[in-house]
Design a protein around this motif. Structure first.
Motif, mmCIF file in Angstrom:
data_model
loop_
_atom_site.group_PDB
_atom_site.id
_atom_site.type_symbol
_atom_site.label_atom_id
_atom_site.label_comp_id
_atom_site.label_asym_id
_atom_site.label_seq_id
_atom_site.Cartn_x
_atom_site.Cartn_y
_atom_site.Cartn_z
ATOM 1 N N GLU A 283 0.830 -1.204 0.000
ATOM 2 C CA GLU A 283 0.000 0.000 0.000
ATOM 3 C C GLU A 283 0.866 1.256 0.000
ATOM 4 O O GLU A 283 0.514 2.271 -0.629
ATOM 5 N N SER A 287 0.589 3.988 -2.916
ATOM 6 C CA SER A 287 0.333 5.404 -2.628
ATOM 7 C C SER A 287 1.404 6.291 -3.253
ATOM 8 O O SER A 287 1.107 7.363 -3.799
ATOM 9 N N THR A 338 -2.077 12.850 -2.068
ATOM 10 C CA THR A 338 -1.172 11.728 -2.338
ATOM 11 C C THR A 338 -0.126 11.594 -1.240
ATOM 12 O O THR A 338 0.124 10.494 -0.727
ATOM 13 N N LYS A 341 -1.668 10.155 1.878
ATOM 14 C CA LYS A 341 -1.906 8.718 1.782
ATOM 15 C C LYS A 341 -0.623 7.927 2.019
ATOM 16 O O LYS A 341 -0.648 6.849 2.625
ATOM 17 N N GLN A 344 0.009 7.957 5.740
ATOM 18 C CA GLN A 344 -0.941 7.051 6.389
ATOM 19 C C GLN A 344 -0.525 5.596 6.200
ATOM 20 O O GLN A 344 -0.586 4.793 7.140
#
Length: 465
Positions: A283, A287, A338, A341, A344
């Motif tokens: 992920e 991202s 972006t 993300k 995160q």
């Protein structure tokens, strides 16, 4: 990594016969299980019913089947997309030209349009990463299903033996009630002839009333245990096969460190959390790909038709258009979404790493607990076997002492109570031993249906012909 195939982890369930049977140990008061007649359901029978009817496993299976579609969804991200579009419009115009000799006027006409457009991704890093993520998600779903299957083995085994111990409590209470009733009748007879006091009668009566209350509680406990099996299999069990009376557990071949090594390598909870770490790392990569350009091949075909009035479109027109080319997109600024993300995803990866450590520690604790409980149950069986012999001898000697007048009826009742407690504790220890085998293998992540079959071999099956 520790290889399971190089370690002998299977617990031997080969039992030697006792020098004397349980009936001989228990004397004339040995309990004949209530399931000794007619067809019986074994642990394997109950487990097969659970496989077919357990709602928790069915839910896990449905979730797994749904997860398999993630692979196709991932592949679709790099396949072409084709769309057909069409439209029809009724148009009314009122046109006036200023400083022009063109005629003014109103007109009404219709336009029709249809077309096909296609897009083939050539480079989209996000899609490539998402395809890999879909494979990780399916692998995680497979492990979750396998974990549910292992959990079902443990749940079924625990529920099965809970019914057996509840039934044994009833049988023991019935036998104990009969013994107390006999002692009560004898105390009343002796009181009538003057060889005993009313205290003996009252003591026996109190014991008898107490055992009646215990019988009610035991019957209720038995019903609850049977409904626990119904919750798994969808139907109430009939007669369950009991454990053989001549089982003799063998000591553990491997020490606790070896079991911890096996658990670390095979426990599915750990593997699931490790897959979650891998998914979170993917992920992060997905991202970050939001900053990268994308390149698509595009093609389209459209057909436009209008039936105009003479003042505007003459007698109408038709326009056909075809196009093919490449489309490049370079993201310059997305409002900071972006980058947010990415941050995160990095934090979520750390959480996933923390969850791996939690799963590892919990697995170690569960394995240690199961190992120690199994070792304890092995030792307890041997101790309770000897305690049963001693308790039976105590009952015999106390009864003899009562008959010659050196012991009281209270002494006899206490000795009988101790005997029945020893019988109950021995039965409970045997059940705990068999269940703890499954608990240890479940914690280690290596439990299978073959283990259920091994446990099933220790049941006294009595199939009606």
């Amino acid at each position: 990594m520790y290889k399971l195939k190089h370690l002998t982890v299977a617990i031997s369930l080969a039992f030697a016969s006792f020098t004397a049977s349980y009936s001989a140990l228990a004397g004339d008061d040995a309990i004949t299980p209530s399931t000794s007649l007619g067809n019986q359901q074994s642990l394997l029978d109950i487990y097969h019913q659970a496989l077919a009817h357990d709602a928790t496993l069915a839910s896990a299976l449905s979730a797994n089947q749904a997860a398999q579609e993630i692979i196709e969804q991932g592949k679709a991200l790099y396949r072409p997309t084709v769309n057909f579009n069409a439209e029809a419009n009724a148009v009314a115009t009122d046109i006036r030209y200023l400083d022009s000799n063109l005629p003014n006027g109103r007109s009404n006409f219709e336009t029709y349009k249809y077309g096909v457009d296609a897009r083939q991704p050539i480079y989209r890093k996000q899609n490539l990463v998402q395809i890999e993520q879909s494979k990780t998600q399916v692998g995680l779903a497979d492990k979750q299903l396998h974990l549910s299957q292992q959990a079902l083995i443990l749940r079924t085994t625990q529920a099965y033996f809970e019914v057996l111990i509840a039934q044994d409590k009833i049988d023991l209470i019935i036998a104990q009630k009969a013994a107390i009733q006999s002692q009560l009748d004898q105390a009343k007879a002796n009181f009538e002839v003057g060889t005993a006091t009313i205290t003996d009668v009252n003591e026996a009566q109190a014991r008898y009333d107490l055992i009646l209350a215990q019988e009610i509680a035991a019957i209720n406990e038995h019903q609850i245990a049977k409904h626990a099996i119904q919750n798994i299999t969808g139907e109430l069990p009939l007669k369950l096969a009991t454990v053989k009376t001549d089982i003799k557990p063998s000591n553990l071949d491997q020490n606790i460190d070896k079991w911890l090594e096996v658990a670390t390598a095979n426990n599915l909870n750990i593997q699931i959390q490790q897959d979650s770490v891998k998914l979170s790392e993917q992920e992060i990569e997905r991202s970050k790909a939001g900053h990268l350009p994308t390149l698509d091949a595009v093609a389209s075909y459209t057909d436009n038709y209008a039936n105009g009035s003479p003042s505007v479109f003459g007698t109408g027109n038709e326009l056909k258009t075809g196009a093919i080319g490449l489309q490049l997109q370079i993201p310059l600024y997305q409002g900071g979404a972006t980058s947010s993300k990415v941050r995160q995803a990095v934090v979520n990866r750390q959480k996933a790493l923390d969850d791996v450590e939690i799963a590892r520690r919990q697995t170690e604790l569960d394995t240690q607990r199961a190992y120690l409980n199994l070792s304890s149950s092995i030792a307890q069986i041997k101790a309770f076997e000897q305690a049963l012999i001693s308790s039976q001898s105590q009952v015999d000697s106390t009864q003899l002492g009562y008959e010659v007048g050196v012991r009281t009826s209270v002494d006899v009742l206490n000795a009988q109570q101790q005997l029945f407690s020893a019988k109950r504790d021995l039965l409970q220890a045997r059940y705990n031993y068999l269940v703890n085998i499954i608990r240890l293998k479940t914690a280690s992540g290596i439990v299978t249906e073959a283990d259920v079959a091994d446990i099933n071999q220790q049941l006294a099956l009595n199939r009606a012909q």
